[in-house]
Design a protein around this motif. Sequence first.
Motif, short mmCIF file in Angstrom:
data_model
loop_
_atom_site.label_atom_id
_atom_site.label_comp_id
_atom_site.label_asym_id
_atom_site.label_seq_id
_atom_site.Cartn_x
_atom_site.Cartn_y
_atom_site.Cartn_z
N THR A 57 63.21 24.76 65.14
CA THR A 57 63.00 24.85 66.58
C THR A 57 62.14 26.07 66.88
O THR A 57 62.31 27.14 66.28
CB THR A 57 64.36 24.95 67.31
N LEU A 58 61.20 25.92 67.82
CA LEU A 58 60.20 26.94 68.08
C LEU A 58 60.36 27.55 69.46
O LEU A 58 60.59 26.85 70.45
CB LEU A 58 58.79 26.33 67.98
N LEU A 59 60.23 28.86 69.52
CA LEU A 59 60.13 29.58 70.78
C LEU A 59 58.75 30.24 70.81
O LEU A 59 58.41 31.01 69.91
CB LEU A 59 61.22 30.66 70.89
N VAL A 60 57.98 29.93 71.85
CA VAL A 60 56.67 30.56 72.01
C VAL A 60 56.71 31.46 73.22
O VAL A 60 57.04 31.03 74.34
CB VAL A 60 55.56 29.51 72.17
N ILE A 61 56.37 32.74 73.01
CA ILE A 61 56.29 33.72 74.08
C ILE A 61 54.82 34.07 74.29
O ILE A 61 54.17 34.57 73.37
CB ILE A 61 57.08 35.00 73.73
N ASP A 62 54.31 33.75 75.45
CA ASP A 62 52.90 34.02 75.77
C ASP A 62 52.86 35.14 76.79
O ASP A 62 53.25 34.98 77.95
CB ASP A 62 52.25 32.75 76.33
N ALA A 63 52.39 36.31 76.35
CA ALA A 63 52.41 37.51 77.18
C ALA A 63 51.04 37.76 77.78
O ALA A 63 50.15 38.30 77.14
CB ALA A 63 52.85 38.73 76.36
N ALA A 119 71.84 31.44 68.97
CA ALA A 119 73.26 31.11 69.11
C ALA A 119 73.45 29.65 69.50
O ALA A 119 74.43 29.01 69.10
CB ALA A 119 73.91 32.02 70.14
N GLN A 120 72.50 29.11 70.27
CA GLN A 120 72.65 27.74 70.76
C GLN A 120 72.04 26.70 69.83
O GLN A 120 72.59 25.61 69.67
CB GLN A 120 72.02 27.61 72.15
N TYR A 121 70.91 27.04 69.21
CA TYR A 121 70.17 26.04 68.43
C TYR A 121 70.10 26.35 66.94
O TYR A 121 69.49 25.59 66.18
CB TYR A 121 68.75 25.88 68.98
#
Length: 238
Positions: free
Chosen positions: A114-120, A199-201
């Motif tokens: 699962t991927l989290l992308v943070i675009d700042a 914690a969730q995924y």
Amino acid sequence: MTLTLDLGNTCAKLVLFDGDTVKEHRTCVHADCITAIAKMLQHHPAITRLCWCSVAAPLPLLERYLAQLPLTVKQLSPLRPPQGITIDYTTPETLGADRLAAVLGARALRSDCTLLVIDAGTCITFDVLTHEGCYLGGNISPGVAMRLRALHEFTARLPLAEAEGETPLLGTSTDTALRSGVVRGISFEIEGYIRRLQAQYGSICAFLTGGNRFNFHISSESCIFADDFLVARGLAQL
């Protein structure tokens, strides 16, 4: 070769790929976009595909130009996601195509989790794509400049601090207190999202991109991968 075009609110980003390798990139204002594309095509006759997305206001002249190009032209739209991708977002018509492109770009690099992308950038966006290819949604938060300006404009005496400069853990002046509060606050925000999503995924692979990504002090435990071309990589997958 594939040329990608990311039309933002104020400027356009062009990235040229030879396979998965970035060969050239440039940024221009919308008014110069057709000229910039024409020059890229002239200098690189091996380009056979142009993949693009837009969050800008309609640009009819540019769209007509793209439609008549003698190569394969594909547009990314959250209303018509690529095969194998589902959108679990109640208003896909309001989802920025660049946000979808960014998670697709991360998936091209890591498809096993699962991927989290943070675009700042001007704003900070957080977007999640499961390893099965479901875009779950995301959040939008104020960016560095926006937070610093809000502190100045919505108070009577706080100055407008510069984004660049020292960011000690605890500020020792009003200037460093403002800057550290904003920059380190964003760092803690990012780390908090990663911990909560883990914690969730379970296993989460986090990517950080965007023009302001270098400002943040992120714990090595967060295992963040930095990539300047996630949106372009996602477009190149079309």
